[in-house]
Structure formats: C-alpha cells, structure tokens
Design an enzyme around this catalytic site. Structure first.
Site, short mmCIF file in Angstrom:
data_model
loop_
_atom_site.label_atom_id
_atom_site.label_comp_id
_atom_site.label_asym_id
_atom_site.label_seq_id
_atom_site.Cartn_x
_atom_site.Cartn_y
_atom_site.Cartn_z
N LYS A 48 -10.02 -0.18 13.78
CA LYS A 48 -10.88 0.30 14.38
C LYS A 48 -10.67 0.63 16.06
O LYS A 48 -10.66 1.46 16.80
CB LYS A 48 -12.36 0.14 14.11
CG LYS A 48 -13.49 0.74 14.66
CD LYS A 48 -15.02 0.35 14.15
CE LYS A 48 -15.08 0.62 12.65
NZ LYS A 48 -16.52 -0.19 12.21
N GLY A 126 -17.43 -0.63 4.56
CA GLY A 126 -18.82 -1.38 4.12
C GLY A 126 -18.82 -2.75 3.65
O GLY A 126 -19.56 -3.43 3.45
N HIS A 477 -20.70 5.42 0.55
CA HIS A 477 -20.07 4.22 0.21
C HIS A 477 -19.27 4.22 -1.27
O HIS A 477 -18.31 4.15 -1.28
CB HIS A 477 -21.21 3.09 0.15
CG HIS A 477 -20.40 1.64 -0.31
ND1 HIS A 477 -20.78 1.29 -1.82
CD2 HIS A 477 -19.86 0.84 0.24
CE1 HIS A 477 -19.94 0.39 -1.94
NE2 HIS A 477 -19.49 -0.05 -0.71
N SER A 817 21.62 -6.05 -18.53
CA SER A 817 19.99 -5.43 -18.28
C SER A 817 18.86 -6.52 -18.30
O SER A 817 19.01 -7.13 -19.49
CB SER A 817 19.78 -4.38 -19.61
OG SER A 817 18.80 -3.79 -19.43
N CYS A 885 14.87 -3.25 -17.97
CA CYS A 885 14.58 -2.41 -19.03
C CYS A 885 13.14 -3.18 -19.44
O CYS A 885 12.36 -2.79 -20.36
CB CYS A 885 15.23 -2.28 -20.24
SG CYS A 885 15.89 -3.70 -20.88
N TYR A 905 20.03 0.76 -12.27
CA TYR A 905 18.95 1.77 -12.75
C TYR A 905 17.93 0.91 -13.06
O TYR A 905 17.81 -0.35 -13.25
CB TYR A 905 19.62 2.53 -13.94
CG TYR A 905 20.02 1.59 -15.25
CD1 TYR A 905 18.84 1.21 -16.06
CD2 TYR A 905 20.91 1.13 -15.32
CE1 TYR A 905 19.22 0.54 -17.07
CE2 TYR A 905 21.48 0.43 -16.37
CZ TYR A 905 20.50 0.00 -17.44
OH TYR A 905 20.70 -0.67 -18.55
#
Ligand code: PEP
Ligand code: MG
Length: 925
Positions: A48, A126, A477, A817, A885, A905
């Site tokens: 703000k 709030g 709100h 993997s 995986c 991957y």
C-alpha cells in the site's frame, strides 16, 4: 523522546512503558514521505505504501502522508518496543504533513485528521488493522463541524473514531459498540446509521466513551498524538493476530516480513450526498472482461464498501451523481493500467466533488480472468507472451479444469446474488465459522452462509467449499478473500434472510433452509440452489481432452459462452507458448490404455510410470494366489505361464496407445500380502470352518501364507526389487511379457519404446541381479521372435541409500526416475499412509513445515538427495536420463525445483499434465 512516536504528557504513561526502548538511536531510516518512495520499495513500505508513493510520483491526487517501514514493525515485534529513532522521524514527517495541509493534528478550530493503515509486502485483505479519523476529540469535533459546515458529519466521524479505536487499539469487543449504535437507530426509528441525526450521534459518542472507560478503566484518549502513537502500535501488533497468522500460512506469506504503517491525511466520503467512497477495477477481476468495473457508496467512509455493510451501487452510478469526478477517475484508471501494465484495483473517495486516490495495486483476479487479461494485454501491445506466461500459474490452470454446474439441469434458483468468485460448490449450509470447521473435519462438504463475513470467519472460509452472503458486493470481504483462495463465492444475495442465531435462512417465498440442508452455489452466475445440482465439465478441461476446435464447438453464442471461448483461446495461446519455451519434458503416470490415451491427449510426451501391480488384481488374483502358494517349481511356473498372456496383452494395448513415445514400465512393487485376502477375515473363516468340523485345505494354506508374509512395516518390507529377487520367475515373467508385446508391436509396424524400471533399489548389486536376468530374457525373446529389442533398463531412486550411492548405481542403470513419494517417506521416516491424517495438521499449525512434504517437494532434505543423486549419476554416466514420477511431478512449486536441478522430465497423473507443462514453461523463463 522515548515512546514509539511521542511521549509528551502524563496521559501517555501506558504507551511509554510499552514502547520505551533502551537502545540508542542509530541512523536507520524508518519513515518515508510518500514523495520519497515508489513501487519498487514494496519490501520496505509494504504494497500500500509503495503504491501510494508511486501514485504521488505520478502526480495523481493522493492525500499527503508518510509510511513507517516494515523494518520498524520487525523491530517492535522482536524487541517489544519501537525503534528509538522512530519518534523523531514521525514527528518530522507529521510536521511536513501539517505544513502540506495547512492544519495541525487535532487542532481545536481546524483539525488535521489522519488515517492509520497497515500494509504489508503482500496483500492480506482485512487481516490487519486500520484506524480512521485520528485527531478528533471533544474539542476538535466542534472545529471540524464548523470548518465543514456540517455538524452531523463531525459527530459521525468522532463516533467512528471511538468505535474503530476502541475495537482495534483498545481491544474492546466490537459488539459493545454495535449494540449502542443499533439501539440508537431503533430509538430514532431509522434503519441506517446514515440517517441518525446530530443529537443521536452525540448521544452515541457519549455512550461509546462510557464503554471505553468501563472496559479499559481509562478515558478515551483525548490527546491526538497519543491516539496516533497507540494506533501505530496496534497496527504493528495486528501482524500477529490469529487470523493474520492463519491467512499467511494459507497464502504461504513469510511471517517475518512485518507490516508497514501508512499515516495519511483523511479524505472524507461521508460529508453528505456529494461525497462517497468506492472500489474500482480497470477490468473485471471476476471474468477478465474488458471495461472498468466497481462499487460505489455515496455518503460513506473508508471501509464501508469493503465491509459490505450497505449494498453498493455499480461504479457507473458515480457518473450520474458526479460526472466530473467520474471522468477524472476513468482517466486515472487508464493512466494506472498503462503504468502498471496490468489490472489495477483502486480505492477512492470523493469529498464534496474532489476526487482522492486512497490506494491502488495490481489487482487479484480469478483464474479465468488471469488468463484472459494476460492475453488481452499481449494483444494490446502492453506485454509480451513471456510476461503473459509469467502472470498465470499452474494453480490457476488447475482451478479452470474443474467442473461447473450443469445449466440445463432442472433446478430453479432459490436466490441470486453477485457472482463474486467463480466455480460450483455443493455442501451443507452452515451459519458460523466454527461449525464449518467442525463439519468439514467430520468429512462433510459445507457452504458457509453469513450475512457478511469479516476476518473472524477466515477459518470457516478455509474449511468450506464455498461462501454465501446476503449482503455486500463483489469487493466485500467475502468476495475478496474467496477469490484469493480460489473458492466459490456468491455475495449480496439480499433476498435471503440469514439468521445466524436460529441457524437458518429464509427465502423471499418463505422457504426455510436450516443448518445441514444441502445447497449448491454457482459463483459464476451468482445463483443459489436448494439441494445438490449436477455439475458440468469445464470447457478448459474439454480443450485439453479434445482440442481447441471441439471445445469451441461446444460453446454457444450466449454472452457467457462467448467469454468462455475467449478464455479457452487464451489458455491455448499461453499453453503453446509454455510448450515453446520449456526445456523440461512432461510425461503421464498411467496404468491403463485409457489413462495412457488421456495423458497423451493432455500433452504427455510419454509414460513416466506405468505401475504394473493393478495387472495382478481382479480376476487375476487367483493366479497370483497360486503363484504365492506354490510349493513346487512346477506349480509356480504354471501360474506364471497363465499370467504371461494376460500381461502381454496389457502391454500391447498401452504400447499401441503410446506408439513412438517412451513408456516406462515399472516391475511389480507392492508387498505380496496386498494380493492376498485380509488376514483377520481369513482367520475367522478358518476358525468358523473348524468349529463346524470342516477342514478347507486351500483356506488353511492361504492363511499360513498370509501369516508367513505378514510384516510390521510392509512399506519397508518385502516389496519392489526385493520381491523380484526372492520370488523366482516373477520379474522374468514381466520382462518377457514386455519383450513379447514389443515384438508384436514391431511386427504390426508400430514403434514401441518400452523402458524397464526396477523399483525400490538400494544398491547396485540388487539392480545388477535384475539386469542379468532381464538381459537373458530379452535375448531369448529377440531370438525366438526375430526382432531387435533395445530397451533401456533403469531404476527408481526412492531410497536415501540409492540417492547416496547413485554414482555406483548409474554404472548399471541407464536411467533414473525419482520416486519422491517413497523418497519423502524414507528420508523423513514418515509412513506415507499414516502421518498425514495422524499429525500433519499439528505440524502445519506449529509451522514445522508450511505445506506437506508429500504435496510439495522438501527442497532442503529430499531435494538435496535428488541433487546429489543427479550429480553423482551423471558423473558416472554423463547422458543419464533423469525424471521424477512421484506425486510431486504435478505440483507447481516442485516442477520448478525439478527443472532447476536439471531433470529431463516430470511425470504426473494425466489431469495434472497441463499444469506441469505450464509450470515447466514458467520455470524456463
Ligand atoms: C514413488 O514412490 O514416488 C513412486 C512413484 O512409487 P509408488 O508411489 O508407486 O511407490
Ligand atoms: Mg515408490
């Protein structure tokens, strides 16, 4: 001076003790005039404060003020007192502010009044405190009345100050003030506080002051400086209220940041009909539609709009009431959007025809709006596709793939409110936050129904599927918080009479809906239905499943569908860009031809994990039982032989679906007892048979086998590679089925790309034994079928030992993997089936971790093992292909980690594949 800000009179005794600091002043700067800051200073000034500074810099009409930095808050929270430099710095800034306005704080004849507002780095709507009208007291209220020429306004402002100050700073129960206000309204025979006359307000002020004395033992502080001091400290303290802490945990906002405090000359929206206050957006944050949008309340101040206390007018109504201010506002909104290059949300006040900007920030938006706005901004030449991709997230995409209500279904709406946050939610109506929490803990789906929500309802909102309120607009709100959480919300359904005491609500037609009755709310249309409404799949999910043309073809020319079509096209463009820029590949975890096909449609570039265990379930259980019970080699071979054609067929179908793409087939993993009948049931069956004098040989043998295989910790027992090594022929059967399936596919002209993966390996010796056996099988099948089989054989890395000896293991493994489910389990020593229900909520609450390590990768522990293993593995074998995986493969945050550590991957469930593709793209940027 020794207090946080000023200590000048005996009146400040409490503040002094609270804020006295033993430390010596340094040169640290804690206070910044708006003119000194800018949006790049959000860390110091909070969102703000930084944006108020930015607007000041842009020359927009911002009431002058200054910001106390987040560093001062951190100091206060750490030391229990404000930094010693603060008092003088605030005094100087206040003097400048007074000079700018030509007034003195709380001056009895012409008072300067200020607002004191929180504002952290991240928006926490709030959650923290605000106090308005600081500077009013028994004397300056008369000055204000005289200057404004409006007594009513002055007394209304004074009562607002005591009320907010009482609740926020002095921690008096807000109901004490509400009751007095309501009583005054009843006495005066009016229904809104705006209708109370001066005399009533004077009486209210007296009553409010009495409440303060009763509750605190002290009079309401008359000294303006002291009001300011105490308000600043209250804002600091509000950083650590329960609701703020909970919100931060939800939103993963770090707790150490602290809040800034903004002190600003008041602008008054409550000086009669020519004044008002509003909230506006430069585009619709709900749908992403172009065009300004917002709520306006005339003769109202500050938080009235957000609090949803009165129903608001659409922003365009300001155009009729005050066309000059409206036009000026539109121009400013356009300036802000160009400047921020994004949707901005704005709070403003019109004070007797003068427009003041009170706040702006890049606005929160729904998932759909995020995609649409990003692509709109590209088309408007404001941002490029890289930036558009950065501005959307996998979480948002995931939300868009959820279904909505089937509009063609029979249900008629019982009420309609504002479509505050999209989605479709069904659940039991509950009328307070704690019931929502309780019922949700009991496994029920609930909809939290309130007249309006306030920050105390946060826990209930978290627990609920959706939120329904009878009052307040799209910026109330309930709406703001729900949108931030991605929860469905309908707000301001004002035909509903919500009675939180009787725990029911009544529709205009007299229908009463009590706690526990099922309702359905549509956050996209604002409709409320009694009972459960059928849901419809999302067009975005359809786009992924069936392609762009099909998804667009299913939409009509109705306005809602036209917007949906824009959304689908936006998703398509962003996905194409993500695919273009990403390095990380995405595969699917799929065990059936249907899942494989689905994964492929969703964009998977192969199967990263085919769990073969389900191929041993159903009617095949009998064969597995025979395999386990076999005492002779012959018997076992018989069973294996019977399983072979079944397995082969499974693999043929999947290799066909994934033709040309890699399919990582994992050899059987779970412990054998999972394929046998339940131990207790079996024991009872045997005992009952014995009672009857019967002897069922097969059951008896089965029971003996079950007892033999019973383990205390089956997850750490005879499973994975261990099973393959001790149960002769099992892995060989699977390898043979894969090899024969591949030969078959080759003969059919296909391009099968099988990869064989060994689970739960902890040492190279285990893997070598399996590879030796597999190599023999592959060679014999290749020879017998006259085909070439060149399958990589690799391993899962899902035990710490495997990760730590990855350099050795890579001598045998052609790929890795990472099984992050088991790796998380074994690294933390957490039983993956038990701990989440047993104690994770306590761990999350105590902040041991912010999110379950089974959900998002634990970078420091499990992640470190992955890094070690990748590095060591690639040292041995530079071209070692590595993937993941476990469930983490589809988690947005984890995808970035896997990309960072150089995996090739990620593999995840088909439905998560688009999310992983998107996040892999974002990670590449
Ligand atoms: C894992 O452990 O991460 C994994 C993928 O295997 P499973 O979940 O089947 O044990
Ligand atoms: Mg595993």
């Amino acid at each position: 001076m020794t207090s946080v800000v000023h200590v000048t009179t005996a009146e400040t005794e409490t503040a002094e003790t609270e804020t006295r600091s033993g430390a010596e002043p340094t040169n640290a700067k804690y206070v910044y005039a708006f003119a000194e800051g800018g949006r790049e200073m959000a860390d110091e000034l909070g969102g703000k404060g930084a944006n108020l500074a930015e607007m000041t810099r842009l020359g927009l009409p911002v009431p002058p003020g200054f910001t106390i930095s987040t560093a001062a808050c951190r100091y206060y929270l750490e030391n229990g007192s404000a930094p010693p430099e603060l008092a003088d710095q605030v005094a100087n800034a206040l003097t400048d502010l007074e000079a700018a306005r030509g007034k003195k704080l709380g001056d009895p004849t012409d008072p300067l009044l200020v607002s004191v507002r929180s504002g952290s780095r991240f928006s926490m709507p709030g959650m923290m405190e605000t106090v308005l009208d600081i500077g009013l007291n028994d004397h300056s209220v008369h000055g204000l009345a005289a200057i404004a020429g409006d007594e009513r306004f002055a007394w209304d402002s004074y009562r607002r100050l005591i009320q907010m100050f009482g609740k926020t700073v002095l921690e008096i129960d807000g109901d004490r003030f509400e009751v007095i206000l309501r009583r005054a309204m009843t006495r005066a025979g009016v229904s809104a506080d705006t209708e109370l006359d001066v005399d009533s307000l004077r009486a209210v002020v007296e009553d409010f002051k009495r409440v303060v004395s009763e509750c605190t033992g002290q009079d309401f502080p008359q000294q303006p400086q002291r009001q300011l001091d105490l308000a600043v400290l209250a804002v600091f303290r509000s950083w650590n209220t329960e609701r703020a802490v909970l919100y931060r945990r939800q939103e993963r906002i770090p707790g150490w940041l602290g809040t800034a405090v903004n002190i600003q000359a008041m602008a008054f929206g409550n000086v009669g009909e020519g004044s008002g206050t509003g909230v506006a957006f430069t585009r619709d944050p709900g749908s992403g539609a172009r065009g300004v949008y917002g709520d306006y309340l005339s003769d109202a101040q500050g938080e009235d709009v957000v609090a949803g206390i009165r129903n608001t007018l659409p922003l365009s109504a300001l155009g009729d009431l005050d066309s000059k201010s409206y036009q000026q506002l539109l121009d400013i909104m356009s300036t802000l959007e160009q400047h921020y290059r994004d949707l901005c949300d704005i709070e403003f006040t019109v004070e007797q025809g003068h427009l003041w900007m009170l706040q702006t920030r890049v606005g929160k938006r729904t998932a759909g709006a995020a995609f649409r706005i990003a692509v709109q901004l590209v088309d408007e030449g404001i941002i490029d596709m890289d930036e558009a991709l950065r501005r959307v997230s996998g979480h948002q995409l995931g939300q868009l793939m959820f279904p909505t209500f089937d509009v063609s279904s029979e249900s008629a709406a019982i009420a309609k409110g504002m479509n505050a946050s999209p989605g479709a939610a069904v659940g039991q109506a509950v009328f307070d936050s704690s019931s929502a929490v309780k019922r949700a803990e009991d496994g029920e789906r609930v909809i939290l129904v309130r007249r309006e929500t306030n920050p105390d309802d946060l826990e209930g909102m978290v627990a609920a599927e959706g939120v329904l309120t009878s009052r307040g607009g799209k910026t109330s709100h309930a709406a703001v918080v729900a949108r931030g959480m991605g929860k469905t919300a309908v707000c301001g359904a004002d035909s509903l009479d919500v009675d939180t005491v009787a725990r029911n609500m009544t529709t205009r037609t007299g229908l009463v809906i009590s706690e526990g009755d099922v309702i359905s709310i549509d956050g996209t249309t604002g409709e409320v239905f009694l009972g459960e409404v059928a849901v419809m799949p999302s067009p975005v999910a359809r786009y992924f499943e069936e392609g762009l043309e099909s998804a667009l073809g299913a939409l009509s020319s109705e306005p809602g569908d036209v917007e949906m079509a824009e959304l689908v096209r936006s998703v398509d463009r962003i996905m194409s860009h993500a695919d273009k820029v990403r390095r990380l590949q995405v595969r699917a975890n799929a065990d059936t031809p249907e899942d494989a096909a689905r994964g492929r449609r969703m964009g998977a570039e192969g199967i990263g994990l085919l769990r073969t265990e389900h191929m041993f379930l159903g009617e095949r259980r009998a064969l597995v039982e025979r395999l386990i019970l076999a005492s002779e080699d012959d018997e076992r071979e018989e069973a294996l032989k019977a399983l072979l054609p079944l397995q082969r067929k499974d693999f043929i179908r999947i290799l066909e679906q994934m033709d040309g793409l890699p399919v990582t087939i994992r050899l059987i993993d779970p412990p054998l007892h999972e394929f046998l009948p339940d131990r207790t049931e079996l024991a009872v069956r045997v005992a009952r048979a014995e009672e009857r004098g019967e002897h069922i040989e097969s059951d008896l043998r089965l029971l003996q086998a079950v007892n033999r295989l019973n383990e205390s910790n089956p997850m750490l027992g005879l499973r994975g590679v261990r099973l393959g090594l001790v149960l002769p022929g099992l892995f060989a059967l699977q390898v043979r089925a894969i090899a024969e399936a591949a030969c078959f596919r080759q003969r059919m002209g296909g391009d099968p790309q099988a990869e064989i993966m060994v689970p739960l390996v902890g040492s190279i010796q285990e893997l070598e034994l399996v590879i030796d056996e597999a190599a023999g099988v592959l060679a014999s099948v290749a020879e017998a079928h006259g085909c070439t089989l060149r399958f990589p054989i690799g391993t899962m890395i899902e035990l710490p030992r495997a990760a730590l000896t990855a350099g050795q293991i890579a001598e045998a493994a052609e790929f890795f993997s990472f099984g992050t489910n088991d790796l998380t389990q074994t690294t933390w020593g957490f039983s993956r089936d038990d701990v989440e229900a047993a104690f994770f909520s306590a761990y999350l609450e105590k902040g041991v971790f912010g999110v379950s390590p089974f959900e998002s990768i634990d970078r420091e522990g499990v992640g470190e093992l992955i890094k070690i293993a990748v590095a060591a593995g690639r040292k041995t074998r530079p071209d070692l292909h590595c993937g993941v995986c476990g469930e983490h493969g589809g988690d947005p945050e984890s995808v970035h980690f896997f990309d960072e550590v150089g995996l090739d991957y990620v593999s995840c469930s088909p439905f998560r594949v688009p999310v992983a593709r998107l996040e892999a793209g974002r990670s590449a940027l």
